[in-house]
Write a protein that holds these residues in place. Structure first.
Motif, PDB file in Angstrom:
ATOM      1  N   GLY A  38       0.362  33.976 -14.401  1.00 51.84           N
ATOM      2  CA  GLY A  38       0.612  34.266 -15.813  1.00 51.84           C
ATOM      3  C   GLY A  38       1.934  34.965 -16.038  1.00 51.84           C
ATOM      4  O   GLY A  38       2.027  35.862 -16.871  1.00 51.84           O
ATOM      5  N   MET A  41       1.606  38.653 -15.316  1.00 48.26           N
ATOM      6  CA  MET A  41       0.608  39.399 -16.082  1.00 48.26           C
ATOM      7  C   MET A  41      -0.559  39.844 -15.196  1.00 48.26           C
ATOM      8  O   MET A  41      -1.223  40.834 -15.481  1.00 48.26           O
ATOM      9  CB  MET A  41       0.082  38.556 -17.240  1.00 48.26           C
ATOM     10  CG  MET A  41       1.176  38.099 -18.203  1.00 48.26           C
ATOM     11  SD  MET A  41       1.964  39.460 -19.045  1.00 48.26           S
ATOM     12  CE  MET A  41       0.928  39.593 -20.463  1.00 48.26           C
ATOM     13  N   VAL A  61      -3.398  40.517 -21.528  1.00 48.67           N
ATOM     14  CA  VAL A  61      -4.034  39.273 -21.086  1.00 48.67           C
ATOM     15  C   VAL A  61      -5.566  39.412 -21.035  1.00 48.67           C
ATOM     16  O   VAL A  61      -6.271  38.444 -20.843  1.00 48.67           O
ATOM     17  CB  VAL A  61      -3.446  38.816 -19.725  1.00 48.67           C
ATOM     18  CG1 VAL A  61      -4.019  39.612 -18.581  1.00 48.67           C
ATOM     19  CG2 VAL A  61      -3.646  37.340 -19.506  1.00 48.67           C
ATOM     20  N   LEU A  70      -8.637  34.914 -17.883  1.00 49.03           N
ATOM     21  CA  LEU A  70      -8.365  36.058 -17.022  1.00 49.03           C
ATOM     22  C   LEU A  70      -8.919  35.810 -15.620  1.00 49.03           C
ATOM     23  O   LEU A  70      -8.243  36.078 -14.625  1.00 49.03           O
ATOM     24  CB  LEU A  70      -8.966  37.338 -17.620  1.00 49.03           C
ATOM     25  CG  LEU A  70      -8.789  38.611 -16.793  1.00 49.03           C
ATOM     26  CD1 LEU A  70      -7.318  38.884 -16.500  1.00 49.03           C
ATOM     27  CD2 LEU A  70      -9.425  39.790 -17.515  1.00 49.03           C
TER      28      LEU A  70
END
Length: 106
Positions: A38, A41, A61, A70
């Motif tokens: 991500g 992230m 996130v 996630l």
């Protein structure tokens, strides 16, 4: 009796190689590898022995409406870090098995 000297020399070489392998294994355990997903992230840190040491998730996130995303990011980051650990192990320990055909060794 000449062969006995060669055998002793070979045994000393093997003992030296065993010691070097043990030291390399110990050093691997001290290494830290970071996998990300991500765009950074989600970060997962693993040791060279493939132990998950840390998971960091950017709060932005962590959407309660999209938990699956996630979870996917954590899996991707973990697999990335573990792949790096495998590559490090192969490059570090591979020096001891050069030229030997030992399936499953490292």
């Amino acid at each position: 009796m000449r062969g006995m000297g060669n055998m002793q020399g070979m045994m000393k070489q093997m003992q030296k190689m065993q010691k070097q392998m043990a030291e390399a294994q110990e050093e691997l355990g001290e290494k830290r590898l970071e996998g990300t997903a991500g765009g950074g992230m989600v970060k997962v840190i693993v040791s060279g022995h493939k132990e998950v040491l840390e998971v960091t998730v950017d709060p932005s996130v962590a959407d309660p409406e999209d938990v699956e995303m996630l979870q996917d990011l954590i899996v991707i980051a973990t697999n990335d870090a573990l792949k790096q650990a495998d590559e490090l192990t192969n490059s570090t320990m591979g020096q001891f098995t050069k030229g030997l055909n030992l399936p499953g060794m490292f």
